[in-house]
Design a protein around this motif. Structure first.
Motif, PDB file in Angstrom:
ATOM      1  N   GLY A 116       9.528 -19.899   8.260  1.00 29.74           N
ATOM      2  CA  GLY A 116       9.864 -20.216   9.904  1.00 29.74           C
ATOM      3  C   GLY A 116       8.805 -20.964  10.432  1.00 29.74           C
ATOM      4  N   HIS A 117       8.074 -21.906   9.768  1.00 26.49           N
ATOM      5  CA  HIS A 117       6.984 -22.706  10.400  1.00 26.49           C
ATOM      6  C   HIS A 117       7.768 -24.170  10.719  1.00 26.49           C
ATOM      7  N   ALA A 122      10.810 -35.524  18.802  1.00 27.28           N
ATOM      8  CA  ALA A 122      10.570 -36.181  19.921  1.00 27.28           C
ATOM      9  C   ALA A 122      11.657 -35.916  20.752  1.00 27.28           C
ATOM     10  N   ASN A 123      12.926 -35.499  20.120  1.00 26.48           N
ATOM     11  CA  ASN A 123      14.224 -34.935  21.063  1.00 26.48           C
ATOM     12  C   ASN A 123      14.439 -33.609  21.473  1.00 26.48           C
ATOM     13  N   GLY A 124      13.245 -32.844  21.296  1.00 28.50           N
ATOM     14  CA  GLY A 124      13.317 -31.392  21.254  1.00 28.50           C
ATOM     15  C   GLY A 124      14.183 -30.534  20.518  1.00 28.50           C
ATOM     16  N   MET A 125      14.558 -31.186  19.210  1.00 30.99           N
ATOM     17  CA  MET A 125      15.272 -30.294  18.404  1.00 30.99           C
ATOM     18  C   MET A 125      14.506 -29.638  17.548  1.00 30.99           C
ATOM     19  N   LEU A 126      15.206 -28.588  17.089  1.00 32.49           N
ATOM     20  CA  LEU A 126      14.167 -27.895  16.316  1.00 32.49           C
ATOM     21  C   LEU A 126      14.301 -28.014  14.713  1.00 32.49           C
ATOM     22  N   GLN A 127      13.397 -28.310  13.978  1.00 33.84           N
ATOM     23  CA  GLN A 127      13.336 -28.842  12.679  1.00 33.84           C
ATOM     24  C   GLN A 127      12.316 -28.202  11.856  1.00 33.84           C
ATOM     25  N   THR A 128      12.403 -28.354  10.507  1.00 39.74           N
ATOM     26  CA  THR A 128      11.487 -27.954   9.509  1.00 39.74           C
ATOM     27  C   THR A 128      10.309 -29.294   9.432  1.00 39.74           C
ATOM     28  N   ALA A 133      17.075 -30.202  10.116  1.00 37.75           N
ATOM     29  CA  ALA A 133      17.528 -29.514  11.574  1.00 37.75           C
ATOM     30  C   ALA A 133      17.765 -28.059  11.079  1.00 37.75           C
ATOM     31  N   VAL A 134      17.116 -27.079  12.013  1.00 39.16           N
ATOM     32  CA  VAL A 134      17.293 -25.896  11.887  1.00 39.16           C
ATOM     33  C   VAL A 134      18.830 -25.587  12.457  1.00 39.16           C
ATOM     34  N   GLN A 135      19.582 -24.655  11.822  1.00 39.51           N
ATOM     35  CA  GLN A 135      21.036 -24.335  12.293  1.00 39.51           C
ATOM     36  C   GLN A 135      21.061 -23.138  13.102  1.00 39.51           C
ATOM     37  N   GLY A 139      25.362 -25.461  15.509  1.00 41.67           N
ATOM     38  CA  GLY A 139      25.023 -26.278  14.703  1.00 41.67           C
ATOM     39  C   GLY A 139      23.455 -26.678  14.994  1.00 41.67           C
ATOM     40  N   ALA A 140      23.105 -27.885  14.765  1.00 45.08           N
ATOM     41  CA  ALA A 140      21.758 -28.262  15.176  1.00 45.08           C
ATOM     42  C   ALA A 140      21.079 -27.690  16.487  1.00 45.08           C
ATOM     43  N   ILE A 141      19.942 -27.012  16.609  1.00 42.41           N
ATOM     44  CA  ILE A 141      19.457 -26.464  17.699  1.00 42.41           C
ATOM     45  C   ILE A 141      18.584 -27.190  18.565  1.00 42.41           C
ATOM     46  N   GLY A 142      19.014 -27.641  19.882  1.00 43.78           N
ATOM     47  CA  GLY A 142      18.279 -28.167  20.802  1.00 43.78           C
ATOM     48  C   GLY A 142      19.299 -29.237  21.632  1.00 43.78           C
ATOM     49  N   PRO A 143      18.473 -29.826  22.457  1.00 42.27           N
ATOM     50  CA  PRO A 143      16.938 -30.046  22.676  1.00 42.27           C
ATOM     51  C   PRO A 143      16.553 -28.864  23.392  1.00 42.27           C
ATOM     52  N   LEU A 144      15.289 -28.492  23.234  1.00 38.40           N
ATOM     53  CA  LEU A 144      14.561 -27.446  23.933  1.00 38.40           C
ATOM     54  C   LEU A 144      13.287 -27.736  24.429  1.00 38.40           C
TER      55      LEU A 144
END
Length: 248
Positions: A116-117, A122-128, A133-135, A139-144
């Motif tokens: 979970g690291h 740059a667009n605020g999307m949660l990713q590895t 993209a973390v789901q 779907g894809a989480i964000g922007p956050l």
């Protein structure tokens, strides 16, 4: 005797595979979410043997018993033991405290991880860290924003609004295939986890027991050396059979 050479050689190959598995585990002792890979010995099929009498295998042959033909190693299963939780105080670090896996989207399709690291791009999307993209359930989480929060059940809240909920799935360990360090594919359809529990600001450490792996490595090395000595002994016996007995 020739069969003995093959059997010992298979034993050496099996211990070599075991040492590779142990080496991978030791190399990933500090990889977050890494699950110890397990390797188990599997015997080849045994064959029934008879003592040949009167030069044939007819009714006069006397059964002797079963004879092993070697050993191989099955690898791929992973340990489901929970790794230690380490506090990081990073908003994007998430740790699963229950069984299950995060879902990420890769170019090859959905993959699963307990690492979970995560980061925000740059667009605020949660990713590895690899950019997958973390789901969530949508779907894809964000922007956050940088101040988002995650509840224990995986609900993501940002600026007072519910954004999404992390998608957590259950997969049998035997159905997992490792891809890289802590990423897995599955041979079975993933099922939504019934009651996942998530801790924000922490990560799950590797569950590899370093001291246990070192003990296993020593055991494997001794088994390799034993098979090596057996081959040397049989080679010497073959040499005597050809060079000495053959002269008589």
């Amino acid at each position: 005797m020739i069969r003995g050479l093959y059997t010992s050689a298979l034993g050496m190959l099996a211990t070599q595979t075991q040492s590779e598995v142990i080496g991978d585990n030791i190399a990933n002792v500090r990889t977050p979410g890494y699950k110890e890979e397990l390797a188990s010995d599997r015997a080849f099929d045994t064959v029934l043997t008879d003592r040949i009498e009167n030069g044939n295998m007819g009714p006069e042959a006397t059964p002797i018993g079963a004879m092993g033909t070697g050993v191989s190693v099955d690898r791929g299963a992973v340990s489901n033991v929970q790794g230690a939780l380490q506090a990081t105080d990073r908003k994007t670090d998430l740790a699963l405290t229950t069984p299950g896996y995060f879902v990420v989207q890769t170019p090859q399709g959905e993959r699963y991880t307990r690492n979970g690291h995560f980061d925000r791009n740059a667009n605020g999307m949660l990713q590895t860290p690899d950019g997958y993209a973390v789901q969530g359930t949508k779907g894809a989480i964000g922007p956050l924003s940088a101040d988002f929060s995650v509840k224990a059940d995986g609900t993501i809240i940002d600026n007072g609004q519910i954004i999404d909920r992390l998608r957590i799935v259950d997969i049998p360990e035997t159905a997992l295939t490792r891809e890289g360090q802590s990423l897995y594919s599955s041979s079975q359809p993933a099922q939504a986890s019934a009651n996942p529990q998530i801790l924000q600001g922490s990560i799950e450490a590797s569950n590899v027991d370093l001291s246990g792996q070192m003990v296993q490595m020593m055991t494997v090395m001794k088994a390799y050396e034993a098979n090596q000595k057996v081959i040397q002994t049989q080679d010497e016996m073959l040499g005597k059979a050809v060079n000495d007995v053959g002269k008589i």
